[in-house]
Enzyme design. Structure first.
Site, PDB file in Angstrom:
ATOM      1  N   GLU A  65       0.821  -1.216   0.000  1.00 26.75           N
ATOM      2  CA  GLU A  65       0.000   0.000   0.000  1.00 26.75           C
ATOM      3  C   GLU A  65       0.850   1.260   0.000  1.00 26.75           C
ATOM      4  O   GLU A  65       0.550   2.223  -0.693  1.00 26.75           O
ATOM      5  CB  GLU A  65      -0.964   0.011   1.196  1.00 26.75           C
ATOM      6  CG  GLU A  65      -2.172  -0.882   1.034  1.00 26.75           C
ATOM      7  CD  GLU A  65      -1.870  -2.366   1.250  1.00 26.75           C
ATOM      8  OE1 GLU A  65      -0.760  -2.682   1.718  1.00 26.75           O
ATOM      9  OE2 GLU A  65      -2.738  -3.196   0.958  1.00 26.75           O
TER      10      GLU A  65
ATOM     11  N   HIS B 126     -10.264  -5.507  10.443  1.00 22.87           N
ATOM     12  CA  HIS B 126     -10.830  -5.181   9.131  1.00 22.87           C
ATOM     13  C   HIS B 126     -12.179  -4.482   9.227  1.00 22.87           C
ATOM     14  O   HIS B 126     -12.998  -4.580   8.314  1.00 22.87           O
ATOM     15  CB  HIS B 126     -10.976  -6.471   8.295  1.00 22.87           C
ATOM     16  CG  HIS B 126      -9.662  -6.985   7.821  1.00 22.87           C
ATOM     17  ND1 HIS B 126      -9.548  -8.081   7.003  1.00 22.87           N
ATOM     18  CD2 HIS B 126      -8.411  -6.556   8.029  1.00 22.87           C
ATOM     19  CE1 HIS B 126      -8.276  -8.326   6.757  1.00 22.87           C
ATOM     20  NE2 HIS B 126      -7.562  -7.393   7.369  1.00 22.87           N
TER      21      HIS B 126
END
Lengths: 423, 327
Positions: B60, B129
């Protein structure tokens, strides 16, 4: 330790001024003793002690203005201690409650009861939502008059809405701020020219001004005038006063006029009424408000059930109320709650005048001077007569012209046949 | 207007912009060959080729940094975070570079970048998450942050985001990709900093964004059964924030409940409550209340997860409380 708080002597009262302390610090006082003289916007009052003990501390000195509900002195009962000077009442009340919680045995019955009872308004603080405070400002509502339904007695919107709905008198008495504000803005600025002086209207004058402005703007007034022949009444009054002189009674023309106006209302109930949010509230008892001019303004003390009282009773009450009104010593319930008003300017040589209705009332009678004039008698000869003009101002939302005219005719009939006022 | 899913609206916006402007390109993990973990970009590789739909390594920080560089050089990259939870790794790039380059350069260099992906929880993805990152990114000047909930707004805000010369954090309601709604065809933009009144009402204002807007609408239905008319405000744009619409509503209703999925402290709802008390103090009849997620890392178990997120019942109950109608 009972605190002496600034009492609330009327709906509009927000603060009072200590004129004079009649007791000094350290004096022993009995319940009911007069502690001090207090001035409100309407009257001066004597304030009595609600508890016995030593006047341990005077918090508010002479000339000081104190908001309603704030302590002005402490009366120390036996075995009680004076709280620290300057300690805010809220803190003191809180401390007392804490002590109770801890089960302190020292608490007297009074201590247990009082802090709780008065806690929400201790130091004049009321729990209210911001919205409520804004509405209260706009409608000039005294929040201490409203019971809160929210948590911890918080006054919430529905409480003030309900209050505004059920207290139309309250609302009509004082116009909402927004209505008044733009008007002030439209006024021209002072010229500041030499030889002028700028004077702030007194609080009383301001209230009178607001109410009369509101009355003139909102009530569709109509007027009717009659001329009453007073010769017979003046003759009867002379006779009666001669008879009653020993008893110290002296009936005034106004006493007769008030009695006649009140009696005549028996047949015209519409005019003895209040114009409320929910309709026209007809009153059985004529609670006659009489306008009394004061140096600083005007006040209308009330003679309750004027129709049911004798002339001498009316006379005695009127005299007492007027005297105390001029001394500023009326109690609020003595000048509130009238259902009809008589305003007499006869003593000033006025030929005729019209009065502004005193809301929520719906009618007022203006009484002018008695003048001597030539009139035609039944034979067509010119004779001297004593004549007096009465002008009715009435609310067209409640009554119509014909009704007003008939009412005045009845008042005229009674005054021209004054023995009717004795039965 | 055709009815489309949230997913289709998103894809339509990106497709139209890519067709309109050659500088628009997509980057992200598995967005090309695989079509995207959430199938948002399915088929776009075939349409636009691998120069404009770029599959990246699992990195990322790397691909976000690359996209910032592309944007600084004049491209308009749209980066997919597989979920916003992974953006923590890229946070240094987003916060330290994307948000600041324009300021550092005195306005000479712009960063027309969109980073998008599913935000929040509700689909049993557990503690790592399930983050809702609107207050996290909303905190930094230099970023724009949006969280649309209707398919129409998703399309309109994506187009606005791609065309904006500044970095935009595009928080999608991951649990709602399959929900349907009317979506205007073609050119349709929704401005930043303009909230949407999702339902008009006069008694209490429910403020929310993203998935919680639907919750508030359902709560409003329930309240309406008892004669309470709730106004539901969908913020849509977290930064810039439309204070005016919120204040205007509270001035009318006098009561407000702010709902968010994220944790209670330092959240968007706290900001809303603060703004209301600053700007509508005299109109409040009750304290502004917040309905938020439970103060724990999100649990996996369905029953616990449900307990941790704001519920319709909670919103109804709190709305009643600010109306002083506690049951």
């Amino acid at each position: 330790m009972p605190e002496v708080i600034m009492p609330k002597m009327g709906d509009a009262m927000e603060e009072g001024t200590i004129l004079r302390w009649l007791k000094q610090e350290g004096d022993e006082v009995e319940e009911g003793d007069v502690l001090a003289e207090i001035e409100t916007d309407k009257v001066n009052l004597e304030m009595e002690a609600e508890a016995s003990g030593k006047l341990a501390e005077i918090i508010a000195g002479e000339g000081e203005s104190v908001p309603v509900g704030r302590p002005i002195a402490f009366i120390q009962g036996e075995g009680e201690e004076v709280p620290e000077r300057g300690k805010p009442r809220e803190a003191a009340a809180g401390a007392a409650e804490e002590e109770e919680g801890a089960g302190a045995p020292a608490a007297t019955e009074e201590r247990e009861a009082r802090p709780r009872e008065r806690a929400p308004e201790a130091d004049g603080h009321v729990r209210a939502s911001p919205l409520v405070r804004r509405l209260a400002r706009e409608h000039d509502v005294d929040l201490s008059q409203i019971e809160g339904s929210g948590p911890h007695g918080r006054i919430v919107e529905r409480d003030i809405r309900a209050y505004l709905e059920r207290a139309p008198e309250e609302r009509e008495e004082r116009p909402a701020a927004p209505a008044a504000a733009p008007r002030a803005a439209e006024l021209p600025p002072p010229t500041g020219a030499p030889g002028t002086e700028l004077v702030e209207p007194s609080r009383m004058q301001r209230i009178i001004g607001e109410r009369m402005t509101q009355a003139k703007q909102q009530i569709p007034h109509f007027y009717a005038t009659v001329e009453v022949r007073m010769d017979e009444l003046m003759r009867l009054r002379g006779e009666l006063n001669e008879q009653l002189a020993e008893e110290g009674v002296k009936l005034s023309v106004n006493d007769f006029v008030m009695k006649a106006c009140a009696l005549a209302l028996g047949k015209f109930r519409n005019l003895n009424a209040l114009y409320t949010s929910e309709g026209i509230e007809l009153h059985e008892s004529v609670d006659m408000a009489m306008a009394v001019a004061l140096e600083s303004g005007l006040i209308t003390p009330v003679i309750r059930d004027c129709a049911g009282k004798t002339l001498s009773k009316i006379s005695a009450e009127a005299k007492d109320l007027a005297t105390r009104a001029r001394e500023g010593k009326l109690k609020p319930d003595e000048y509130q709650g009238g259902t009809f008003t008589v305003s007499n300017m006869g003593m000033f040589g006025v030929e005729d005048f019209t009065a502004i209705i005193n809301p929520p009332q719906v009618a007022i009678v203006a009484v002018s001077s008695i003048v001597r004039r030539p009139v035609f008698d039944e034979e067509g000869s010119v004779v001297p007569a004593q004549l007096m003009k009465l002008t009715l101002s009435a609310d067209h939302r409640v009554a119509n012209g014909a009704e007003g005219a008939l009412y005045l005719a009845e008042v005229k009939r009674l005054l021209e046949n004054p023995v009717m006022l004795l039965v | 207007m055709a009815e489309k899913t949230y997913r289709e609206a998103l894809k339509e916006a990106m497709t139209e912009e890519m067709e309109r402007d050659e500088s628009v390109l997509l980057l992200g993990e598995d967005i090309g060959v695989y079509g995207g973990t959430h199938l948002i970009t399915d088929g776009l590789l075939d349409m636009f080729g691998k120069k404009r739909v770029i599959d990246t390594p699992i990195s990322e920080a790397g691909f976000t940094g690359a996209a910032i560089g592309m944007a600084m050089m004049g491209l308009r990259p749209v980066v997919e975070m597989m979920t916003w939870n992974f953006s923590f790794i890229a946070a240094d790039q987003i916060i330290q570079n994307a948000a600041k380059v324009r300021y550092f350069s005195g306005g000479q260099v712009q960063v027309p970048l969109v980073i998008r992906g599913p935000n929040g929880g509700g689909v049993q993805l557990s503690a790592q998450h399930t983050h809702s990152l609107e207050s996290f990114y909303g905190h930094f000047p230099g970023l724009k942050v949006v969280a649309p909930v209707t398919p129409a707004d998703v399309k309109g805000m994506m187009i606005s985001s791609i065309r904006d010369p500044n970095p935009v954090i595009f928080l999608e309601a991951g649990a709602l990709y399959g929900t349907r709604g009317e979506v205007p065809e073609g050119e349709h933009t929704v401005p930043f900093g303009k909230a949407r009144v999702a339902r008009e009402g006069s008694d209490v204002t429910l403020v929310a964004y993203g998935r919680q807007v639907l919750l508030c609408e359902r709560a409003a239905e329930r309240l309406a059964e008892d004669g309470i008319e709730a106004e539901v405000i969908d913020l849509r744009s977290i930064r810039p924030l439309d204070e005016e619409t919120v204040i205007e509503s509270v001035r009318k209703t006098h009561r407000a409940v702010s709902v968010q999925e994220q944790w209670r402290y330092y959240g968007v709802s706290s900001e809303i409550a603060a703004i209301i008390q600053e700007k509508a103090f005299d109109y409040l009849d009750a304290p502004v209340e917040r309905v938020s997620g439970a103060e724990v890392p999100a649990p996996y178990a369905r029953n616990l997860e449900l307990m941790c997120f704001p519920s319709e019942e909670q919103v109804v109950e709190v709305a009643r409380r600010v109306l002083y109608q506690e049951v």
